[in-house]
Design an enzyme around this catalytic site. Sequence first.
Site, PDB file in Angstrom:
ATOM      1  CB  ILE A  19      13.220  27.507  58.496  1.00  0.00           C
ATOM      2  CG1 ILE A  19      13.235  27.861  59.894  1.00  0.00           C
ATOM      3  CG2 ILE A  19      12.444  28.668  58.027  1.00  0.00           C
ATOM      4  CD1 ILE A  19      14.462  28.538  60.176  1.00  0.00           C
ATOM      5  NE  ARG A  39      19.617  16.185  51.900  1.00  0.00           N
ATOM      6  CZ  ARG A  39      21.313  16.157  52.962  1.00  0.00           C
ATOM      7  NH1 ARG A  39      22.459  15.453  52.418  1.00  0.00           N
ATOM      8  NH2 ARG A  39      20.770  15.982  54.005  1.00  0.00           N
ATOM      9  CG  ASN A  82      14.720  25.984  54.322  1.00  0.00           C
ATOM     10  OD1 ASN A  82      14.973  26.278  55.721  1.00  0.00           O
ATOM     11  ND2 ASN A  82      14.599  25.010  54.836  1.00  0.00           N
ATOM     12  CE1 TYR A 147      24.681  26.441  59.324  1.00  0.00           C
ATOM     13  CE2 TYR A 147      25.734  28.551  61.039  1.00  0.00           C
ATOM     14  CZ  TYR A 147      24.351  27.587  60.127  1.00  0.00           C
ATOM     15  OH  TYR A 147      23.081  27.976  60.447  1.00  0.00           O
ATOM     16  CE  LYS A 151      23.522  29.389  56.711  1.00  0.00           C
ATOM     17  NZ  LYS A 151      21.912  28.568  55.997  1.00  0.00           N
ATOM     18  CB  THR A 182      14.462  23.436  63.008  1.00  0.00           C
ATOM     19  OG1 THR A 182      15.726  23.656  63.784  1.00  0.00           O
ATOM     20  CG2 THR A 182      13.596  24.339  63.204  1.00  0.00           C
TER      21      THR A 182
END
Length: 250
Positions: A19, A39, A82, A147, A151, A182
């Site tokens: 994305i 990274r 992102n 997670y 979010k 992805t």
Amino acid sequence: MERHLTGRHALVTGAGRGIGAAIARRLAAEGARLTLLGRTRAPLDALAEEIGASVLQADVTDDAAFARVFAAAGPVDVLVNNAGAAATAPFVRTDRALWDSMLAVNLTSVFTGCKLALPGMVERGWGRIVTVASTAGLRGYAYCAAYAAAKHGVIGLTRTLALETARAGVTVNAVCPGFADTGMTAESLDRIQAKTGRTRDEAVAELTKSNPQGRLVRPEEVADAVAWLCGPAAASITGQAIAVAGGEVM
């Protein structure tokens, strides 16, 4: 085609693949000058050569490194948060290390990026911040407590910052993809196959069963939503968490 972001500098974190890379390509097509942050250098360099962008290498969970490369990038008009990661485990097996790592990359890095970007945006009277959250920030999913909590936190932060900057020419929004096509999703599919013995098609069906369209979201669809939020047609859109998920969340 009118290029609505000509003259604007956009910085995209986690820009090397998936994305993030799709967003970088889309914003470049809108005329933005791009800085790609991530990274791993090699995919960033490849994308930068493709779209004519600058590259900065840092881990967004390292506050000092993030601040150092952000300063090197120069004034940022558009910040796309992102960078992220997803690790799953039943809550009873979610230890503090997993909890801390998910909050660090998915929530605290967004806090840091916004702290770095917002003062300049407010001073200049124009800015766009878009964070790539998840449908996990709008509803619950089993086995991803850390997670989902991160979010949900991102969306709360987005709404608060939108209120604080509403008169400053800055908008702050989130996009919330469902399962997307992805590399991160491919890793999830690998885990499903390894743990359950399902075929690839069966694993995809399991992930997409909550999407009424019955498919994975394309990264380019998320990128289109981000580009719209950064453009003039969305000048009055702020504090929103927009699901890009085929009707999964309404």
